[in-house]
Design a protein around this motif. Structure first.
Motif, short mmCIF file in Angstrom:
data_model
loop_
_atom_site.label_atom_id
_atom_site.label_comp_id
_atom_site.label_asym_id
_atom_site.label_seq_id
_atom_site.Cartn_x
_atom_site.Cartn_y
_atom_site.Cartn_z
N ILE A 17 0.84 -1.20 0.00
CA ILE A 17 0.00 0.00 0.00
C ILE A 17 0.87 1.25 0.00
N ILE A 396 -9.62 4.03 3.83
CA ILE A 396 -8.87 4.80 2.84
C ILE A 396 -9.38 6.24 2.87
N ALA A 407 -4.48 4.45 4.96
CA ALA A 407 -4.83 3.46 3.94
C ALA A 407 -4.35 2.11 4.46
N HIS A 410 -6.53 -4.06 4.69
CA HIS A 410 -6.96 -4.69 3.45
C HIS A 410 -7.16 -6.21 3.55
N THR A 421 -5.70 1.46 -4.35
CA THR A 421 -5.55 2.26 -3.14
C THR A 421 -4.55 3.40 -3.37
#
Length: 449
Positions: A17, A396, A407, A410, A421
């Motif tokens: 990310i 997010i 963020a 996940h 993302t």
């Protein structure tokens, strides 16, 4: 008239990310390296956690659907632009679920519970993740423990499974044991691809570095300052020298620290769930296989028998197995919470016996993998957001603190949803809104972050 204001952005975390966010920030039309500064702080090394030890499966049937189509397309575009097939193993592959019944050495079938007609992943009716339980609860006999599932699929994904014969080129599964096989997507077609997650994440980091991102490794963030002015600082420990350092005059902090996000931003309620995996050395046809293996009641893995132990699991087990380019096969098992999240990714503890369980179970249905050498035994922590209710998905967006973004969370789909993302984070920072997907339900402020 004043000119455009420069931004001094700090990304916390060097997993998929953080690295895809750094990549897409540098590709945004508003990014000017002479005006804007981007620093990525990683406590250990790039992809040291789940981003380097995940399976790398990409599926249009993944979740949440507000991210999946965009991210699946971006993976394809990234591979085309940067040679992903060679650089990080991007390719399409077959994907299906099989049910198998393993017989006792004497030839009789197991008396364990029969394979259940349910997806090889989350089975909590759409809830985000499974309840955290210890690996072997004190009040449960070792042979009485049910296998816990990774939250890989949801009900929508299960509905896409189509009955079919075992593909002829899926020749590394012992067909005599197979009771059923369902192909993901329409027969003869697939909605599944893959990447090698460690290679992909490191490639994103390197491409971001080439565009001016300052990547600092072994930099453990210890404090994010929140002064009343628009400026702030980020304090971190240089783990090489044990000195405290700061990045000053920061305008934006993006926390992408995976399961460690909750330690940096406690209100995010992002935490980790440990999962073990193994990598076999084997050259097999390209398939991702979700298994449902019914074991004999008298079955005990050899490594546990040698230690005078019984098996850990009763009934059925369901390892996931993904063939990869480069003569390797990745397999992952159940999650557990037997070991707390360590301070950094390089301190994660791996229970080798759990890896050996995984190897033994897979060996019951694949003599090819049962005789293959082992390249790696490993563990990582899956980041998940402890949401209210049953809505699943990461956080997010901007938190309630101006200039602080998150963020993270996940679950099993960080590699799949990393590009979307990062792309959306770049839009949020430079455009003021996410334009390419509707991610309103992932807004951190909705969860009081």
């Amino acid at each position: 008239m004043d000119g455009p204001q420069g931004r001094n952005i700090v990304i916390v975390g060097g997993g998929v990310i953080g690295c895809t966010t750094a990549y897409y920030l540098t590709r945004h039309p508003s990014y000017d390296p002479d005006l804007h500064s981007i620093t990525l702080l990683e406590a250990s090394s790039i992809a040291a956690g789940a981003s380097g030890k995940a399976g790398g499966l990409l599926g249009l049937w993944a979740y949440p659907q507000c991210l999946v189509p965009l991210s699946y397309r971006l993976h394809r575009e990234l591979a085309a632009e940067h040679g992903g097939a060679d650089r990080w193993g991007y390719r399409r592959l077959g994907c299906g679920r099989l049910g198998a019944v393993v017989k006792s050495p004497g030839g009789s079938k197991s008396k364990a519970k029969p394979p259940q007609d349910k997806p090889p992943g989350n089975t909590n009716g759409g809830s985000e993740a499974l309840p955290i339980q210890s690996a072997v609860p004190d009040d449960v006999k070792e042979e009485d423990k049910d296998w816990e599932k990774l939250p890989k699929q949801d009900d929508k994904a299960a509905s896409l499974m189509q009955p079919s014969l075992l593909p002829p080129d899926l020749d590394w599964i012992d067909t005599a044991l197979i009771q059923d096989y369902d192909e993901m997507g329409q027969p003869g077609a697939t909605e599944t691809s893959q990447v090698h997650p460690f290679q992909f994440t490191n490639a994103m980091a390197e491409l971001a570095r080439e565009k001016g991102v300052d990547i600092r490794l072994r930099a453990k963030v210890t404090k994010i300052g929140h002064p009343k002015s628009a400026l702030r600082n980020v304090e971190y420990e240089d783990r090489e020298t044990s000195e405290t350092r700061t990045v000053d005059n920061v305008t934006d902090v993006i926390v992408t620290a995976g399961p460690w996000t909750g330690k940096i931003l406690p209100r995010s309620r992002v935490e980790g769930l440990r999962a073990h995996s193994v990598v076999f050395k084997a050259d097999v046809s390209p398939y991702a296989v979700f298994t449902d293996i019914q074991l004999p009641t008298d079955y005990v893995p050899e490594h546990r028998a040698k230690m005078g132990q019984k098996r850990r699991h009763r009934g059925n087990v369901d390892p996931e197995i993904y063939a990869r380019p480069g003569n390797e096969v990745y397999a992952c098992g159940e999650p557990d919470s037997a070991a707390p999240l360590p301070e950094t990714a390089d301190l994660v503890q791996c229970d080798e016996a759990q890896c050996d369980d995984l190897i033994a179970y897979i060996g019951t249905v694949s003599s090819v993998l049962g005789s293959a050498s082992i390249k790696a035994k490993q563990a990582c922590y899956i980041p998940r957001h402890m949401r209210f209710g049953d809505e699943r998905g990461p956080l997010i967006g901007q938190t309630s603190v101006p200039g602080v973004w998150v963020a993270a969370g996940h679950t099993c789909w960080g590699i799949q949803n990393g590009p979307a993302t990062g792309y959306l984070m770049a839009e949020l920072l430079f455009d003021g809104a996410a334009k390419s997907a509707d991610i309103d339900k992932l807004d951190p402020k909705k969860f009081k972050v």
